[in-house]
Design a protein around this motif. Sequence first.
Motif, PDB file in Angstrom:
ATOM      1  N   LEU A   1       0.934  -1.188   0.337  1.00 28.85           N
ATOM      2  CA  LEU A   1      -0.159  -0.134  -0.249  1.00 28.85           C
ATOM      3  C   LEU A   1       0.928   1.555  -0.336  1.00 28.85           C
ATOM      4  N   LYS A   2       0.411   2.520  -0.622  1.00 31.66           N
ATOM      5  CA  LYS A   2       1.398   3.673  -1.252  1.00 31.66           C
ATOM      6  C   LYS A   2       0.415   4.231  -0.639  1.00 31.66           C
ATOM      7  N   ASP A   3       1.650   5.874  -0.495  1.00 32.85           N
ATOM      8  CA  ASP A   3       0.621   7.496  -1.055  1.00 32.85           C
ATOM      9  C   ASP A   3       1.366   8.069  -0.778  1.00 32.85           C
ATOM     10  N   ASN A   4       1.317   9.413  -1.146  1.00 36.66           N
ATOM     11  CA  ASN A   4       1.873  10.260  -1.771  1.00 36.66           C
ATOM     12  C   ASN A   4       2.599  10.961  -0.056  1.00 36.66           C
ATOM     13  N   VAL A   5       1.445  10.700   0.750  1.00 36.07           N
ATOM     14  CA  VAL A   5       1.892  11.764   1.889  1.00 36.07           C
ATOM     15  C   VAL A   5       1.183  10.713   3.461  1.00 36.07           C
ATOM     16  N   GLU A   6       0.693  10.588   3.536  1.00 37.16           N
ATOM     17  CA  GLU A   6       0.412   9.138   4.802  1.00 37.16           C
ATOM     18  C   GLU A   6      -1.086   8.321   4.303  1.00 37.16           C
ATOM     19  N   LEU A   7      -0.716   7.039   4.977  1.00 37.22           N
ATOM     20  CA  LEU A   7      -1.592   6.204   4.709  1.00 37.22           C
ATOM     21  C   LEU A   7      -2.908   6.357   5.491  1.00 37.22           C
ATOM     22  N   GLY A   8      -3.841   6.053   5.245  1.00 39.88           N
ATOM     23  CA  GLY A   8      -5.428   6.333   6.134  1.00 39.88           C
ATOM     24  C   GLY A   8      -5.052   4.224   7.106  1.00 39.88           C
TER      25      GLY A   8
ATOM     26  N   ILE B   1     -16.130  -9.079   5.894  1.00 37.92           N
ATOM     27  CA  ILE B   1     -15.683  -7.278   5.386  1.00 37.92           C
ATOM     28  C   ILE B   1     -14.698  -6.909   6.601  1.00 37.92           C
ATOM     29  N   GLU B   2     -13.837  -6.797   6.988  1.00 41.52           N
ATOM     30  CA  GLU B   2     -12.797  -6.487   7.584  1.00 41.52           C
ATOM     31  C   GLU B   2     -12.370  -5.145   7.583  1.00 41.52           C
ATOM     32  N   ASP B   3     -11.760  -4.353   8.901  1.00 42.28           N
ATOM     33  CA  ASP B   3     -11.284  -3.104   8.953  1.00 42.28           C
ATOM     34  C   ASP B   3     -10.093  -3.141   9.654  1.00 42.28           C
ATOM     35  N   TYR B   4      -8.588  -2.756   8.943  1.00 43.15           N
ATOM     36  CA  TYR B   4      -7.483  -2.984   9.442  1.00 43.15           C
ATOM     37  C   TYR B   4      -6.530  -1.049   9.501  1.00 43.15           C
ATOM     38  N   SER B   5      -5.932  -1.529  10.366  1.00 43.78           N
ATOM     39  CA  SER B   5      -5.421   0.058  10.721  1.00 43.78           C
ATOM     40  C   SER B   5      -4.396  -0.377  10.357  1.00 43.78           C
ATOM     41  N   ILE B   6      -3.174   0.548   9.834  1.00 45.53           N
ATOM     42  CA  ILE B   6      -2.497   1.361   9.671  1.00 45.53           C
ATOM     43  C   ILE B   6      -1.139   1.998  10.260  1.00 45.53           C
ATOM     44  N   PRO B   7      -0.152   1.875  10.850  1.00 45.63           N
ATOM     45  CA  PRO B   7       0.525   2.808  11.509  1.00 45.63           C
ATOM     46  C   PRO B   7      -0.001   4.270  11.293  1.00 45.63           C
ATOM     47  N   SER B   8       0.633   5.439  11.983  1.00 44.75           N
ATOM     48  CA  SER B   8       0.600   6.515  11.856  1.00 44.75           C
ATOM     49  C   SER B   8       1.932   6.743  10.763  1.00 44.75           C
ATOM     50  N   GLY B   9       1.636   7.632  10.021  1.00 45.32           N
ATOM     51  CA  GLY B   9       3.722   8.547   9.345  1.00 45.32           C
ATOM     52  C   GLY B   9       3.522   7.256   8.245  1.00 45.32           C
TER      53      GLY B   9
ATOM     54  N   THR C   1       4.107   6.403   4.302  1.00 42.57           N
ATOM     55  CA  THR C   1       3.295   6.333   3.115  1.00 42.57           C
ATOM     56  C   THR C   1       4.146   4.774   2.416  1.00 42.57           C
ATOM     57  N   GLU C   2       4.431   3.944   2.845  1.00 47.04           N
ATOM     58  CA  GLU C   2       3.923   3.018   2.462  1.00 47.04           C
ATOM     59  C   GLU C   2       4.319   1.736   3.078  1.00 47.04           C
ATOM     60  N   TYR C   3       3.651   0.985   2.974  1.00 48.38           N
ATOM     61  CA  TYR C   3       3.045  -0.567   4.118  1.00 48.38           C
ATOM     62  C   TYR C   3       2.902  -1.344   3.258  1.00 48.38           C
ATOM     63  N   GLU C   4       3.458  -2.831   3.506  1.00 46.08           N
ATOM     64  CA  GLU C   4       3.045  -4.218   3.269  1.00 46.08           C
ATOM     65  C   GLU C   4       2.566  -4.938   4.292  1.00 46.08           C
ATOM     66  N   THR C   5       1.540  -5.058   3.704  1.00 46.40           N
ATOM     67  CA  THR C   5       0.614  -5.886   4.551  1.00 46.40           C
ATOM     68  C   THR C   5       1.338  -7.670   5.069  1.00 46.40           C
ATOM     69  N   ASN C   6       1.002  -7.597   6.281  1.00 52.34           N
ATOM     70  CA  ASN C   6       1.407  -8.827   6.074  1.00 52.34           C
ATOM     71  C   ASN C   6       0.537  -9.617   7.814  1.00 52.34           C
ATOM     72  N   VAL C   7      -0.633  -9.933   7.491  1.00 44.83           N
ATOM     73  CA  VAL C   7      -1.666 -10.369   8.323  1.00 44.83           C
ATOM     74  C   VAL C   7      -2.383 -11.777   7.463  1.00 44.83           C
TER      75      VAL C   7
END
Length: 163
Positions: free
Chosen positions: A60-67, A104-112, A114-120
Motif C-alpha cells: 500500500l502506497k501514498d504520497n503523503v500518509e496512509l490511513g 468484511i474486515e477493517d485494518y489500521s495502518i501505523p501512523s506516518g 507512506t508505504e506499508y506491506e500487509t502481513n496479516v
Amino acid sequence: MKTFKYFIYSLLILFISISCNKDEDIDTEKPQIDNSFAGAFPMNCDTLYFGESFDLKVLLKDNVELGSYSISIHNNFDHHSHTTDVSECSLDPIKTPESPFVSIEDYSIPSGQTEYETNVSIIIPANSGGESFDEGDYHFFISLTDQEGWSAQKGMSIKMLYR
C-alpha cells in the motif's frame, strides 16, 4: 475623510492577502494498491480454501500518509463485476446462493507511513454453525484510504473451495 478611505483600503488589502494564502500541502493524489511484486497474495484467479488461513501480501502506497484498509470477500455467483484486473478468470455456471461466505474486515495502518506491506493472516472458516459455505466464484476486494480521505480499490476474482 481621507483617513477613512485609507482605513477602508487597508482593510480591503488585508482581507485580500488573508484570503489568497496558498496552502501547498493539500494532498490531491489517490493512494495505490500494488500486488504486482513477487510473493503478493492473493492474485486474480487464485483459489482460497475454506477451513484454512492465508497471508495477505499487498503493498500500500501514498504520497503523503496512509490511513486504513479493508478487505471484503463476497460471492460472485451471478457473475457481477468489480474486478480491476484485466485478465479474466474462468467462471462456474450462474447459481443461486444458499449459504455464501461473506467477510468484511477493517485494518489500521501505523501512523506516518507512506508505504506499508500487509502481513496479516486471514482465516477462512470451514462453516457457519455447522452449515458448509457455498463453493465457487467470489470477489476479493481491497479498499485503501489515505489520511486525507482519498481512496483506491482493487477487486480480484477468486475461487473458494473445500480441499
